[in-house]
Design a protein around this motif. Structure first.
Motif, short mmCIF file in Angstrom:
data_model
loop_
_atom_site.label_atom_id
_atom_site.label_comp_id
_atom_site.label_asym_id
_atom_site.label_seq_id
_atom_site.Cartn_x
_atom_site.Cartn_y
_atom_site.Cartn_z
N ASP A 148 -7.01 -6.27 -3.80
CA ASP A 148 -6.04 -6.57 -2.75
C ASP A 148 -4.76 -7.41 -3.34
O ASP A 148 -3.71 -7.17 -2.98
N HIS A 149 -5.26 -8.44 -3.89
CA HIS A 149 -4.24 -9.45 -4.58
C HIS A 149 -3.53 -8.91 -5.56
O HIS A 149 -2.36 -9.30 -5.80
N ALA A 155 3.59 -5.44 -5.66
CA ALA A 155 4.67 -5.27 -4.82
C ALA A 155 5.59 -6.30 -5.03
O ALA A 155 6.90 -6.07 -4.67
N ASN A 156 5.15 -7.66 -5.07
CA ASN A 156 6.09 -8.80 -5.50
C ASN A 156 7.08 -8.61 -6.39
O ASN A 156 8.13 -9.14 -6.51
N GLU A 157 6.39 -7.80 -7.33
CA GLU A 157 7.61 -7.67 -8.64
C GLU A 157 8.35 -6.40 -8.52
O GLU A 157 9.38 -6.24 -9.29
N ALA A 207 -5.07 -1.24 -0.79
CA ALA A 207 -3.83 -1.37 -0.96
C ALA A 207 -3.18 -1.92 0.32
O ALA A 207 -2.25 -2.68 0.27
N GLY A 208 -3.70 -1.29 1.64
CA GLY A 208 -3.17 -2.00 2.78
C GLY A 208 -3.30 -3.49 2.82
O GLY A 208 -2.24 -4.05 3.63
N PHE A 209 -4.28 -4.08 2.58
CA PHE A 209 -4.46 -5.37 2.58
C PHE A 209 -3.31 -6.35 1.83
O PHE A 209 -2.83 -7.28 2.24
N GLY A 210 -3.55 -5.58 0.48
CA GLY A 210 -2.19 -6.17 -0.31
C GLY A 210 -0.95 -5.99 0.06
O GLY A 210 -0.24 -7.01 -0.16
N GLN A 215 4.12 -8.48 2.71
CA GLN A 215 5.01 -8.66 3.55
C GLN A 215 5.12 -9.88 4.38
O GLN A 215 6.12 -10.44 4.80
N VAL A 216 3.77 -10.34 4.74
CA VAL A 216 3.79 -11.77 5.37
C VAL A 216 4.18 -12.88 4.56
O VAL A 216 5.02 -13.68 4.91
N ASP A 217 4.06 -12.81 3.46
CA ASP A 217 4.47 -13.86 2.44
C ASP A 217 5.83 -13.77 2.33
O ASP A 217 6.50 -14.88 2.14
N ALA A 218 6.46 -12.59 2.29
CA ALA A 218 7.84 -12.58 1.90
C ALA A 218 8.55 -12.78 3.42
O ALA A 218 9.71 -13.53 3.36
N MET A 219 7.93 -12.56 4.61
CA MET A 219 8.51 -12.96 5.81
C MET A 219 8.58 -14.54 5.82
O MET A 219 9.75 -15.16 6.31
#
Length: 351
Positions: A148-149, A155-157, A207-210, A215-219
């Motif tokens: 997940d992480h 995704a963050n990159e 992958a869904g959890f990750g 998205q939540v962290d970005a928001m």
């Protein structure tokens, strides 16, 4: 207290002591037994004919092959088998469930393992030990959370924009080339060999959890974030079908991946390609029964009524896949039609 501190490490280590060993189709030659099974009846003869059809796909210079996987056969011991199909140019594209690609293959690519359940205690006990169960196979939930992480990290990159599952999984494969811990990863090999992987229900996996975390962290931080574009999945796979022309399907299980790949014929017609071919060859290995009317168990003959599959070269094999797929794959590997196949490299279509 941390999750790890709450776990009975001795009991957990006892249950996670016997690793699943993935079968190696190169180490045995199934041709003699498959030849013998062709002369039998029932499932044996079905498997013999299915193997013949798969070998015809490989021998047909015009045929592009799509591997379609649903279910937990990767966790159950077929993970290296699927990797070998990619490595030896025996499939040209893949459609699978997110669990097959992420929770199983990517999971092991990060250095984690699946384990045989030598005993199955109460499932509440397993939950207290953070052990997830797939029939008689165990997964360490703490290790699965690492997936997940890691997906969130990838995704963050990336540039925050819409991605098809194919495009995101390609980035996962690229990431594994530098950070992976397993050479024989399907995701990594697919990236290296330009074999596109599609997961039409990608977020129905670890992958869904990750991606939700991404998205939540970005928001919270006021940043843009990426999204998954399922329409692009359908369009891209249809583009492959249009370019490929003659196609064959090797399907393990059913469900969304099976219907998704079959629907590309209809989608191509809707886009104005009236000359698109139905899938010429098709093999499906499944235990699903047609009597309940479920999509997962619709026969290949039924698919013909929708204009998706030819009935001339199709075979249903009603068997649990880990018991018959190694025979089919080993037979095809040792017959060697893959050695002279042209490499499609469909992944380059989207560069």
């Amino acid at each position: 207290m941390t999750t790890e501190a709450l776990i009975n490490d001795t009991r957990k280590a006892e249950l996670l002591s016997t690793e699943v060993e993935h079968i190696d189709i190169k180490n045995f030659d199934a041709r003699p037994i498959v030849e013998a099974m062709k002369k039998m009846s029932f499932t044996s003869r079905d498997l013999g004919r299915a193997t013949d059809i798969y070998n015809q796909m490989l021998a047909d210079p015009d045929c592009s092959i799509v591997l379609v996987v649903a279910g937990s056969t990767s966790a159950g011991g077929c993970m290296d088998l699927y990797a070998d199909l990619v490595k030896h140019n025996m499939v040209d594209a893949i459609v699978a469930t997110g669990a097959t690609i992420v929770d199983m293959d990517f999971f092991e690519a990060l250095g984690h393992k699946h384990y045989q359940a030598l005993e199955i205690p109460d499932d509440d006990t397993l939950r207290s030990l953070y052990i997830d169960r797939i029939y008689d196979t165990y997964i360490d939930e703490v290790a699965l959370q690492n997936v997940d992480h890691t997906v969130a990290l990838i995704a963050n990159e990336l540039e925050p924009r819409p991605y098809s599952s194919r495009a995101f999984i390609r980035e996962m494969g690229k990431w594994l080339t530098k950070n992976g811990k397993k050479e024989n990863s399907l995701v990594k090999l697919a990236y290296e060999n330009d074999v596109p992987i599609f997961c039409p229900a990608f977020t129905d996996s670890s992958a869904g959890f990750g991606l939700v975390k991404h998205q939540v962290d970005a928001m919270k931080a006021g940043r843009s974030y990426l999204t998954m574009d399922s329409i692009a999945d359908f369009r891209e796979l249809t583009d492959i079908k249009i370019k490929a022309g003659t196609t064959g399907l090797l399907m393990i299980g059913g469900g969304v991946p099976k219907n998704f790949v079959q629907d590309t014929v209809v989608c191509a017609e809707i886009l104005g390609h009236e000359d698109v071919e139905v899938h010429k060859y098709a093999v499906q290995i499944t235990v699903a029964d047609v009597r309940d009317g479920a999509c997962s168990s619709s026969t290949l003959q039924e698919a013909a009524s929708w204009g998706k599959v030819s009935t001339a070269l199709e075979q249903m094999v009603y068997a649990e896949a880990t018991s018959v797929l190694p025979l089919l794959a080993s037979d095809a590997y040792h017959r060697g039609h893959w050695k002279t196949r042209a490499k499609r490299a469909f992944g380059k279509m989207f560069d």
